[in-house]
Design an enzyme around this catalytic site. Structure first.
Site, short mmCIF file in Angstrom:
data_model
loop_
_atom_site.label_atom_id
_atom_site.label_comp_id
_atom_site.label_asym_id
_atom_site.label_seq_id
_atom_site.Cartn_x
_atom_site.Cartn_y
_atom_site.Cartn_z
N ASN A 160 0.81 -1.24 0.00
CA ASN A 160 0.00 0.00 0.00
C ASN A 160 0.83 1.27 0.00
O ASN A 160 0.37 2.30 -0.49
CB ASN A 160 -1.01 -0.02 1.16
CG ASN A 160 -0.37 -0.16 2.51
OD1 ASN A 160 0.75 -0.66 2.62
ND2 ASN A 160 -1.07 0.27 3.54
N GLU A 258 4.34 -3.88 12.35
CA GLU A 258 3.38 -2.79 12.06
C GLU A 258 2.24 -3.44 11.30
O GLU A 258 2.40 -3.81 10.14
CB GLU A 258 4.04 -1.72 11.18
CG GLU A 258 5.23 -1.02 11.81
CD GLU A 258 4.85 -0.04 12.89
OE1 GLU A 258 3.64 0.18 13.11
OE2 GLU A 258 5.75 0.51 13.53
N CYS A 292 -3.24 1.35 6.59
CA CYS A 292 -3.38 0.68 7.88
C CYS A 292 -4.09 1.58 8.89
O CYS A 292 -4.82 1.12 9.74
CB CYS A 292 -2.00 0.29 8.40
SG CYS A 292 -0.85 1.67 8.36
N GLU A 470 7.89 3.31 14.28
CA GLU A 470 8.69 3.72 13.14
C GLU A 470 8.60 5.23 13.00
O GLU A 470 7.82 5.89 13.70
CB GLU A 470 8.20 3.03 11.86
CG GLU A 470 8.46 1.53 11.93
CD GLU A 470 8.29 0.80 10.61
OE1 GLU A 470 7.26 0.99 9.96
OE2 GLU A 470 9.19 0.03 10.24
#
Ligand code: NAD
Length: 499
Positions: A160, A258, A292, A470
């Site tokens: 994505n 993640e 996400c 992150e």
């Protein structure tokens, strides 16, 4: 679609192992497509397990024997800055290749390529924060800590945000002095492969970054199990993350995950309605909903529910779906035919569960949608939080709107999910905004804005959205080990047993 010359596009992409572009040991390639047209754009080497062995060996050799490990951190910072400068020079070319391979809109691709660049700049500067400490210890002793790279890192990224996710992983690992075997998603490997080449051009030694392309279930899983790998950094679905964590536990690798989300977006009755509607549209339809952190569960207070839904649907109907290369497009293509099928099956499931499609709910009509993969921005109303469409990640441009009565109830519903990645709150009441923010079980909270990721701000989830962060300094630490060194410096030799 507009005619373009894709400067960075090649017919064939090989693996990158030990600084060399090399075909797979099987000699096989797989096809990569443009999601907006369905046309084949390139062939990419299909790695085998033998190739993974070679890539891990190259990364190990670079870690132990190359100049990389011996250089001061500041030199690695200079190289990261140089890579960022090369990306800036090739900004438009990177944006175009990203759009070609992912179908995302021009504005989304521009923002994401810029963020990849800024991420490299952030971690270039971060090398100056790498330092040890000293602790007071009993007389005759002297103590200090040092930071050392974790080692060989397997980095596995999704489709994505192909370039941005690769940058989020590569930059902190390089800053820390690690070496890398990167596995991009099979649907979207192109820009990540270009990024690895740019890193070499900037001065990253051969073997420090290796790129393996191919099946996640085969070479991805093999990489995770590989005894030569010290850490796995993964972004992708929660179910894949669970599998990866189980496999990595065999050799107790360091793991950061993640994963998915079903993020709540809460609109209180005192919110600036216009801003809340505009921000909520962006929160779900940005990147065609394939995010996400998409705010896919929209909670609206009962006092403003009808007005909100009416205006939200009116604005959703004005979003321009289509040619990803157009400046005017808001919503680009869906990544694949199978993803369109998943999205549509969720919308149909929602109807069976009692929800109503207030807008969209189908593939858009017209000649420009005959090829490629598309889905209309979709609004499901009459939804309750226990429905599957409110609990499961749809990963497409579908928002569910849920009515709430008061603050306590909405916090409970917002937290009633296996996920905990992001959440947004819209209210003019400062106290309420931060009272609610404090009670939401999510790693990223947005108050009166829809932006979840800025370089320097930690990005990552609670609960089954994963762990680790992150995009911020926390991430650098996750690529380093702390070594504690205790020295005896007393005048008389030690004799602990006294014999
Ligand atoms: P995915 O889990 O199918 O694949 C991600 C990557 O893992 C790909 O490179 C794939 O080839 C590889 N892979 C697949 N199976 C594997 C296995 N068994 N072992 C090792 N590697 C394997 O995810 P996707 O469909 O590419 O991406 C969408 C998902 O990613 C969504 O759930 C989304 O929420 C999540 N995501 C999370 C974040 C975040 O920061 N939390 C960011 C972006 C995407």
């Amino acid at each position: 679609m507009a005619e373009k010359t894709f400067t960075l596009l090649k017919e064939k992409y090989d693996l990158l192992i030990g600084g060399e572009h090399t075909p797979s040991s099987s000699g096989k390639y797989f096809d990569v497509y443009n999601p907006a047209t369905g046309e084949k754009i390139a062939e990419v080497a299909k790695a085998t397990r033998e190739d993974v062995d070679r890539a891990v060996a190259a990364a190990r050799d670079a870690l132990e024997n190359s100049k990389w490990a011996k250089w001061p951190a500041s030199r690695r910072g200079q190289i990261l800055n140089k890579a960022a400068a090369i990306m800036r020079q090739r900004f438009n070319d990177l944006v175009e290749l990203e759009i070609l391979n992912s179908g995302k809109s021009l504005s989304a691709a521009k923002g994401q390529v810029m963020q990849a660049i800024e991420d490299f700049e952030l971690y270039a500067a971060s090398v100056h924060t790498i330092e040890g400490k000293t602790k007071p210890v009993p007389g005759g002793f002297f103590h200090y800590t040092t930071k050392e790279p974790v080692g060989v890192c397997a980095q596995i990224v999704p489709w994505n945000y192909p370039l941005m996710m690769a940058a989020w992983k590569i930059a902190p690992a390089l800053a820390a002095g690690c070496t890398i075997v990167l596995k991009p998603a099979s649907l979207t490997p192109l820009t990540a492969m270009v990024l690895a080449d740019i890193c070499h051009e900037a001065g990253v030694p051969a073997g420090v970054i290796n790129v393996i392309t191919g099946s996640g279930a085969d070479v991805g899983a093999y990489l995770v199990e590989h005894p030569g790998v010290d850490k796995v950094a993964f972004t992708g679905e929660t179910t894949t993350g669970k599998d990866i964590m189980a496999k990595a536990s065999e050799t107790l690798k360091r793991v950061t995950l993640e994963l998915g989300g079903k993020s709540p977006n809460i609109v209180f009755p005192d919110a600036d309605l216009e801003a809340a509607i505009n921000g909520s549209l962006f929160g779900i339809y940005y990147n065609t909903g394939q995010s996400c952190e998409a705010r896919s569960r929209l909670f609206v207070h009962e006092d403003i529910y009808d007005e909100f839904v009416e205006k939200f649907v009116e604005k959703a109907s004005k979003l321009k779906v289509g040619d990803p290369f157009s400046e005017e497009t808001h919503v680009g293509a869906v990544i694949s035919k199978s993803q369109v099928d998943v999205i549509d099956s969720y919308v149909r499931l929602g109807e069976q569960e009692g929800a109503r499609v207030a807008f969209g709910g189908k593939v858009p009509e017209g000649p420009e949608f005959e090829k490629g993969h598309w889905y209309m921005p979709t609004v499901l109303v009459d939804v309750t939080n226990d429905m599957r469409v409110a609990q499961e990640e749809i990963f497409g441009p579908v928002v569910v709107i849920i009515k709430f009565k008061d603050e306590k109830e909405v916090i409970k519903m917002a937290n009633d999910t296996i996920y905990g990645l992001a959440a947004a709150v819209w209210t003019k009441d400062f106290g309420r905004a931060h009272r609610v923010a404090g009670q939401l079980k999510a790693g990223i909270i947005m108050v009166n804005n829809p932006f979840s990721a800025f370089p320097g701000l930690p990005f990552g989830g609670y609960k089954q959205s994963g762990f680790g962060r992150e995009l911020a300094l926390e991430s650098l630490d996750l690529y380093m080990e702390t070594k504690s060194v205790l020295s005896y410096i007393g005048p008389k030799p030690l004799n602990p047993f006294g014999v």
